[in-house]
Each structure stands twice: as structure tokens, then as C-alpha cells.
Design a protein around this motif. Structure first.
Motif, PDB file in Angstrom:
ATOM      1  N   THR A 200     126.654 -23.706   8.474  1.00 30.87           N
ATOM      2  CA  THR A 200     127.697 -24.551   9.053  1.00 30.87           C
ATOM      3  C   THR A 200     127.935 -25.781   8.176  1.00 30.87           C
ATOM      4  OG1 THR A 200     127.177 -23.831  11.288  1.00 30.87           O
ATOM      5  CG2 THR A 200     128.340 -25.917  11.063  1.00 30.87           C
ATOM      6  N   ALA A 201     129.193 -26.146   7.988  1.00 31.64           N
ATOM      7  CA  ALA A 201     129.611 -27.344   7.238  1.00 31.64           C
ATOM      8  C   ALA A 201     129.306 -27.252   5.750  1.00 31.64           C
ATOM      9  CB  ALA A 201     128.968 -28.601   7.828  1.00 31.64           C
ATOM     10  N   LEU A 202     128.949 -26.065   5.251  1.00 33.62           N
ATOM     11  CA  LEU A 202     128.720 -25.896   3.821  1.00 33.62           C
ATOM     12  C   LEU A 202     129.919 -25.188   3.205  1.00 33.62           C
ATOM     13  CD1 LEU A 202     124.989 -24.708   3.802  1.00 33.62           C
ATOM     14  CD2 LEU A 202     125.864 -27.038   3.558  1.00 33.62           C
ATOM     15  N   ASP A 203     130.232 -25.542   1.953  1.00 33.57           N
ATOM     16  CA  ASP A 203     131.346 -24.864   1.311  1.00 33.57           C
ATOM     17  C   ASP A 203     130.952 -23.423   0.979  1.00 33.57           C
ATOM     18  OD1 ASP A 203     130.181 -24.713  -1.451  1.00 33.57           O
ATOM     19  OD2 ASP A 203     130.265 -26.886  -1.271  1.00 33.57           O
ATOM     20  N   VAL A 204     131.943 -22.627   0.578  1.00 32.06           N
ATOM     21  CA  VAL A 204     131.726 -21.195   0.407  1.00 32.06           C
ATOM     22  C   VAL A 204     130.671 -20.905  -0.652  1.00 32.06           C
ATOM     23  CG1 VAL A 204     132.839 -19.019  -0.191  1.00 32.06           C
ATOM     24  CG2 VAL A 204     134.083 -20.713   1.153  1.00 32.06           C
TER      25      VAL A 204
END
Length: 661
Positions: free
Chosen positions: A501-505
Motif C-alpha cells: 500500500t502507498a508504494l509506487d509500482v
């Protein structure tokens, strides 16, 4: 899942930061600020007056001169003289030492008593903690001034009685503040992680609670010191404090009041001294808080257990056919309830085999995270867990002592790593604590293993990073560091609650690859909680779909997109946009909302949102039963969608469209 090798790459925001500064260095930097410089200068001046005042001005303050009685302000006497001809300015300076000594003594008593009573609920058991909290609540409700006068009467007239009265009067408000702060910190994920490691209550208080409440406690202590000065001045002014021949600012104020119209300076000077000393303590508190530079968490969790509410929705327990007795972790009829008739997890039965990856999916509020917390024995109070949870054959709910083994064999990866890591401790120190508690390693060996684990999860320059604090890490690095904490003791089960969650791809891919590599290397099982069906499909072998606190479908991940049978699962799948999604149409959504945990639902909880619901759905609760067309596929639905080789992703999307319409 195929194991992949992760390359230790540096994220865009993984810029090398300076090593963490020591308290001494931060103090030196604070002194260079206007606030720090002003506080230091004021404290040094006040300390100089207290130390040197009686030595330099003692004789002048005590010299009786009958020829100079009751004189006004003059060059010889800057504030005039009293009724015995003694210099008032000298007496105000000399009184600084006694006034500060008494005020700081009372503050120390209040601070010590406040810490003891404030932290007692965190150390004592449920009943003892509630008793202490109740006593503090009663004392706080009592008016402070009346409390001081009451205690002063009990301890008697004089400086000793005044110190005890004022010090004890400071205890209740400080204790209440510390109780609230400690409860807030106790609700943080890093404290939950410490509990699952088997860290004792006292050590949690010393290592995790106290360092994170320093700033507000320091500020309150500075304010308390100011209040004690004012209280002493008031008691001495009333004749209950310092007695002749000693004198403090309050007694001097009393002596000068009778001549305020003749010589106002004689009465105003002691009062001004009290105000200026209070400002000095306020500046000192702000400077110390600035040096500490820490902030506490903002989530409160009560400290005592209460009986669970009984679920009266008439639900039938779920059944789990052919339970595998060799499962690593197994939950049967698991229920998590809260006071007020709120049941968030209802009769959930699941198992995870050694080396298996199981996904737990569903909308927010479906009970996924609470199910995982119940497995790890981390459900916050006042939640109550019922049912059976067996880990490697040990019943964790029946024998709480067996839960200590979870610290070495279960790794919990929380959703927000920033709240899962203690901001007051270095990352390496937090990881090393696992090896010290559960592996019996020395401090040096534990730290060396922490560095090794940081390297294992792909953190560059692990030796330097181990000396840093969580705020110096990027989001992806914090998540990897927390996974590294779970690997300190070779876990057999990893529970990951929304780890991407809330991490870039890019970072999300690295975290998923890391979890896959860990499973391949260690053979650990994985329970992955996620809203992202794509992530679950990539990582997991089997999927459990939850709705309104129940498992409504269980199926192999290979059948998730092509052969889901429950309308809710098909609606979730249909809500995922693909390359073939018509850009001119709105994205599909599920109408309505899930029921609240406290709502009484008869029949299928999804019936009010389901386009295929019939009367039976609204009156009878379906149970998990084998679905047609596939082994290991079970569904809790009276009218499941057709499952067969002709069921495609497009069919699922069309079923979802029917639900929306």
C-alpha cells in the motif's frame, strides 16, 4: 510462485542521508537558534543568581539599619528598604536560591509520582491498571488549589509541608497526561511487534513508551515548575509556606504588600521575579523539546479487557470439510467481537499449509486485517477472540503461554511501516532485539545479524543504514527493513497486511519479489492481505474472499479470474480495469455498502447488493460448500454463478455489470 532473484537497487528517494545525530550534537545546534540561545542565557543568569546571590548579597540582605527604615527607591537602595532597614533588592536576589530549590523539589516529587502512576497501568495487569486509572481520575477532578491547601493543612505549616503539598498536587495531572500518552504509544504497531516478540511489559515501557513521550513530558514539567513557583509564592504569602527567619519571594511579597502605596517596588519586585523565573522555565522546556525533536503517535487503545458481546444475528457457523491436521496454522470458527454487539469476524475457518501462499481479499471492513491480527494474537482491546487457533499443533487461545513461540516463528508485516518501527530507536537496534530475545544472541552478534538481514532484503550500505532511524528511510526501504525484522529468527509463517500500500509500482514489484524469494529460500508460508487482486494472483496459490466478516468463497488462484462462483467475487474481478476496458464507460462499482459490524443481518449479507438474490438469500445464511467444476473450490452462495470451462473473464465482467445496473 516462481522464485525470482532481487537485485539490490537504490530507489529514487533512497538518497544517502547523514548518520543520526547524537543528543549532544542536537543540543549544540539548538543553542545556535534564537530560542536555544535565549533559554541558555536565561538559565545561566538564573543559576548564577541562585548560586552567587547569597554569597555576594547575603550580608547586605540581613543587615539591619534602623536609620534607613522604610526608605523608598534611591541610589543606595534600588528597591528601597523594609521596616528594619534591610535592602529589598538584595533580599530578592538572596531569596532566589531558596525559592528555586523549593520549587524544583516540588516539581521533582510531582514528576516522579506522575511517572509512577502514569506508567503503572502499562506494567500492572488489567485490574491493577484500572484501579490506578480510576484513582488518578478522581484526584484530577479535585480542584488543584483546594488540593494544595488541603495537603498543606495535613503536612503542617513550613517549607517542608509546602514542598510535599505542592509536589503531590502536581502528581494527578502529570499522571493523567502520561497515561494518555502511554496509551497512545501502546497502540502503535511497533509496540504490537514488541509484544509478539515476547518483550516484557516493563521493557516495553522503558524502551518503547518512555522515549516517545519525552517531549510532552518535558514541556509539562517546565510548566509544572512555573506553577510550583507560583504556588509557593501563594502559600508563603498566606503564611503557610516559608517561615521566619527564612524568606522566599512569596514571603517578601507579603511583607511589601502593606507598603505598596508608599513604595510599590517593594511589593512588585518579588512578583516580577516569580514571573521572570516562570518564563525561564518555559523557555527551557521549549528548547529541550526542540532538541529532542520527537513526536508521539496518535492512536489510543484502552488498557483493559471486557467481556465480548454475544453475536445474536442467528448466523450458522461455517463448516470446513476435511481440515488438514498437518496445516501450519489453522483457525476454526474464529470470531472477533467488540462491546456493543459489534462482531467484525464471524465464524471464519481457514488453514495455511507449510510453504503455501494464501491470499485474503475483500473490501475495506470485511474483517481481513482483524482475522490476521487474531491469528497473531494482536487484536487490540477491547476486542475478544473466540474459536480455535492452532499453530504447529499448539492451541494459542487455550494456552496463551504457547504464543511466545510466535515471536520466533511468525513474522507480521504491517500496512504502514512508519508506524511499525519505533521512531526513537535506530533501525538496526530494533532488528537486533529480535535476535536477543528469541535467539539468545549477544548485543554485538544480534546487531551483526541485523546488518546481514538488512542486506538480505536489498537495502544498500546496510551497516550505515542500521545506524539510522526510520525517518531517514524511504517508504520502500522501511517496508523492506520491517520484512528484514521478520527474518531475524527464520519465521515459518509470514502475515503481510497490505505490504504494498502507498508504494509506487516499481517498489511494489521489488517487495513482491522479495516475499517470493524469501518463500523460495526458507520455505515459509505466506498469508497475504490485499485489496489488489492482481497482486494476489501473482503471489498466492489459493484465495479466500471475505465479506462482512465471513469467508464467502475459497478457490485456487488459477480459477479467480475465469471461474469465480460467488457474485461478490465476480463483482470484485469485474471492477478491475483491463486493456480491453471501454474508456468511454464508467468503471464498474458495486452499489450500496457492506453492513456494519453491529448490524443484525438475516440471510446472506451480500443479498442487498446482489443482482441475483432471491427470497432464500434474504432469509437463510449460506455456508461454504464445494463448488462444481474444481477441487479446492468452495462457495457460500445459494445460487452460485455457473462454473465451467466456458466461463471467461468477460462473463465475469458482464455479471458485474448486472450487479451495478
Amino acid at each position: 510462485m516462481t522464485a525470482t532473484t532481487m537485485t539490490a537497487t537504490t530507489e529514487p528517494d533512497d538518497i544517502c542521508a547523514d548518520p543520526p545525530e547524537s543528543f549532544a550534537r542536537r543540543a549544540r545546534q539548538s543553542v545556535r537558534t534564537p530560542l536555544g540561545a535565549a533559554a541558555l542565557a536565561a538559565v545561566l543568569l538564573l543559576a548564577a543568581l541562585a548560586v552567587a546571590g547569597p554569597v555576594v548579597f547575603g550580608d547586605q540582605a540581613s543587615r539591619i539599619d534602623t536609620a534607613a527604615m522604610n526608605q523608598g527607591v534611591s541610589g543606595a537602595h534600588l528597591l528601597g528598604t523594609d521596616s528594619l532597614g534591610r535592602d529589598i533588592a538584595a533580599r530578592v536576589i538572596v531569596a532566589t536560591r531558596l525559592t528555586l530549590r523549593l520549587g524544583l523539589s516540588a516539581t521533582a516529587i510531582g514528576l516522579l509520582g506522575g511517572l509512577v502512576l502514569g506508567l503503572a497501568p502499562s506494567v500492572l495487569g488489567r485490574r491493577g491498571g484500572r484501579a490506578v486509572t480510576g484513582v488518578v481520575g478522581v484526584l484530577v477532578a479535585f480542584p488543584g488549589l483546594l488540593f494544595v491547601l488541603f495537603l498543606a493543612t495535613i503536612f503542617g505549616i513550613g517549607s517542608t509541608g509546602a514542598v510535599l503539598a505542592i509536589g503531590l498536587a502536581l502528581v494527578p495531572p502529570l499522571a493523567r497526561l502520561i497515561q494518555n500518552l502511554a496509551t497512545t504509544v501502546a497502540g502503535s504497531d511497533y509496540v504490537a511487534a514488541a509484544r509478539i516478540l515476547g518483550v516484557g511489559r516493563f521493557r516495553i515501557v522503558v524502551r518503547h513508551v518512555l522515549p516517545n513521550i519525552v517531549e510532552p513530558v518535558v514541556l509539562f514539567a517546565a510548566q509544572a515548575a512555573t506553577g510550583s513557583l507560583i504556588a509557593f509564592a501563594g502559600l508563603s504569602f498566606l503564611g503557610l509556606g516559608v517561615q521566619s527567619p527564612d524568606y522566599d519571594w512569596g514571603r517578601l511579597l507579603n511583607e511589601g504588600l502593606s507598603r505598596i502605596y508608599v513604595n510599590p517596588a517593594s511589593a512588585l519586585a518579588p512578583g516580577v521575579a516569580v514571573v521572570l523565573a516562570g518564563l525561564v522555565f518555559g523557555l527551557l522546556g521549549e528548547a529541550l523539546a526542540q532538541t529532542a525533536g520527537r513526536r508521539t503517535a496518535a492512536r489510543a487503545v484502552p488498557a483493559a479487557h471486557v467481556p465480548a458481546a454475544t453475536d445474536t444475528d442467528g448466523a450458522l457457523p461455517q463448516t470446513q470439510a476435511d481440515v488438514d491436521s498437518s496445516a501450519l496454522i489453522q483457525a476454526t470458527h474464529l470470531r472477533v467481537s467488540f462491546p456493543g454487539g459489534r462482531t467484525a469476524v464471524r465464524d471464519v475457518s481457514l488453514s495455511v499449509a507449510a510453504g503455501e501462499a494464501v491470499g485474503l481479499v475483500g473490501e475495506s471492513g470485511s474483517g481481513k486485517s482483524l482475522t490476521a491480527l487474531a491469528l497473531a494474537q494482536l487484536v487490540p482491546h477491547p476486542g475478544h477472540v473466540q474459536g480455535t487457533v492452532r499453530f504447529d499443533g499448539h492451541d494459542l487461545l487455550a494456552d496463551p503461554r504457547s504464543g511466545r513461540r510466535l515471536g520466533a516463528e511468525l513474522a507480521m508485516v504491517f500496512q504502514d511501516p512508519m508506524t511499525s518501527l519505533n521512531p526513537a530507536l535506530r533501525v538496526g537496534r530494533q532488528l537486533a532485539e529480535v535476535a536477543e530475545v528469541h535467539l539468545g544472541r549477544s548485543r554485538k552478534a544480534a546487531l551483526a545479524r541485523a546488518v546481514d538481514r538488512l542486506a538480505a532484503v536489498g537495502i544498500p550500505d546496510p551497516e550505515r543504514r542500521a545506524r539510522q532511524r526510520p525517518h531517514e528511510y524511504s517508504g520502500g526501504m522501511r517496508q523492506r527493513a520491517f520484512i528484514g525484522m521478520g527474518l531475524m529468527a527464520e519465521p515459518r509463517l509470514i502475515i503481510a497486511d497490505e505490504p504494498t500500500t502507498a508504494l509506487d509500482v516499481t517498489v511494489q514489484k521489488q517487495v513482491l519479489e522479495l516475499l517470493g524469494r524469501i518463500r523460495a529460500n526458507s520455505g515459509a508460508a505466506l498469508l497475504l492481505i490485499s485489496h489488489d487482486l492482481g497482486v494476489v494472483a501473482e503471489v498466492c496459490d489459493r484465495v479466500l474472499v471475505m465479506y462482512a466478516g465471513r469467508v464467502v468463497e475459497e478457490l485456487p488462484v488459477a480459477r479467480l479470474f475465469q471461474a469465480a462462483a460467488h457474485p461478490y467475487t465476480r463483482a470484485l474481478v469485474g471492477a478491475i480495469p483491463t486493456m480491453a476496458t471501454d474508456l468511454d464507460r464508467e468503471l464498474a462499482t458495486i452499489p450500496g455498502r457492506p453492513p456494519e459490524p453491529g448490524e443484525q443481518v438475516t440471510g446472506c449479507a451480500f443479498a442487498t447488493r446482489c443482482a441475483f438474490a432471491q427470497d432464500r438469500c434474504r432469509g437463510e445464511l449460506p455456508v461454504l460448500e464445494p463448488a462444481a467444476g474444481g477441487a479446492g473450490h468452495r462457495v457460500a452462495c445459494w445460487y452460485p454463478r455457473a462454473v465451467g470451462s466456458d466461463t471467461t473473464r468477460d462473463d465475469t465482467a458482464r455479471a458485474k455489470t448486472e450487479v451495478v445496473q
